[in-house]
Scaffold this active site. Structure first.
Site, mmCIF file in Angstrom:
data_model
loop_
_atom_site.group_PDB
_atom_site.id
_atom_site.type_symbol
_atom_site.label_atom_id
_atom_site.label_comp_id
_atom_site.label_asym_id
_atom_site.label_seq_id
_atom_site.Cartn_x
_atom_site.Cartn_y
_atom_site.Cartn_z
ATOM 1 C CD GLU A 26 36.411 38.578 33.986
ATOM 2 O OE1 GLU A 26 36.425 39.788 33.609
ATOM 3 O OE2 GLU A 26 37.401 38.000 34.446
ATOM 4 C CG HIS A 58 37.166 36.044 41.608
ATOM 5 N ND1 HIS A 58 37.777 34.825 41.379
ATOM 6 C CD2 HIS A 58 36.911 36.568 40.389
ATOM 7 C CE1 HIS A 58 37.869 34.613 40.087
ATOM 8 N NE2 HIS A 58 37.361 35.656 39.449
#
Length: 226
Positions: free
Chosen positions: A87, A10
């Site tokens: 994550e 990202h």
């Protein structure tokens, strides 16, 4: 049929900019993050993807839509969100100052105060670093090696089921998760020490084989090098 997997990190977020721990907690993309992602999206605009996927965290979802909107040669429907590609989870440290957090983790390894995560990992190894993070977490919620390893394997398995009839896909994930995938599945990693952290908007490419075997073949490629 083997599937080519483009793993995109990202774009830069507010927590990245402020040097705060960002795992399962979320923060918005910065203006710089969006601008950098436009370069990645442009570099991939002529690459045909059979599908695009994303972690279920908003910074990843916003990123995948930038990739989708810029692509000129793919017909992508609704983006499927995959929590397996979140994550790494840092438990009670989520949202805390990064340097302070690594000092606490470093103390838990027994090497004394150190706020440079690369130095810590290169001294004790990535696996001991994960155990120390869980140990240092007051609530012991942070993912350790076993928990993260199981989630990575589950992520690869889930993706394998979804992409059985897809030749090339893109999935937006996160820096530490992509790095840990590379430590496990990239033949240029020794599986013990740290490797460079992938840049925001970078592309890591993998191959998911018919038999379920996954391998990383390119790591941390930036837009200007595509």
């Amino acid at each position: 049929m083997a599937t080519e997997v483009y793993l995109v990190r990202h774009g830069e977020t507010m927590f990245n900019q402020l040097d705060k721990v960002q795992g399962w907690c979320d923060s918005p993309l910065t203006i710089k993050g969006i601008d950098d992602l436009k370069s990645t999206a442009q570099a991939l605009s002529q690459v045909h993807f059979d599908n695009m996927y994303s972690s279920d965290l908003k910074r990843a979802i916003d990123t995948v839509h930038l990739m989708k909107d810029a692509n000129q040669v793919s017909e992508i429907g609704k983006i499927k969100k995959l929590p397996e590609f979140r994550e790494v989870f840092f438990g009670s440290f989520e949202g805390d100052d990064i340097a302070t957090t690594w000092e606490q983790v470093s103390e838990a390894t027994g090497i004394g105060p150190e706020d440079d995560v690369t130095k810590i990992i290169n001294q004790v190894g990535i696996y001991e670093f994960r155990e120390a993070t869980k140990k240092a977490d007051p609530r012991h919620l942070a993912e350790n090696k076993r928990e993260l390893d199981e989630r990575m394997e589950r992520a690869v398995s889930v993706l394998g089921e979804l992409t059985k009839n897809e030749q090339r896909v893109l999935i937006v994930s996160h820096g530490d998760f992509i790095k840990t995938l590379a430590i496990k599945y990239w033949n240029q990693s020794d599986g013990l020490h740290d490797i460079v952290f992938p840049n925001n908007g970078s592309v890591t490419r993998g191959i998911l084989h018919d038999n379920g075997r996954f391998e990383i073949v390119d790591y941390n490629v930036n837009a200007e090098d595509m």
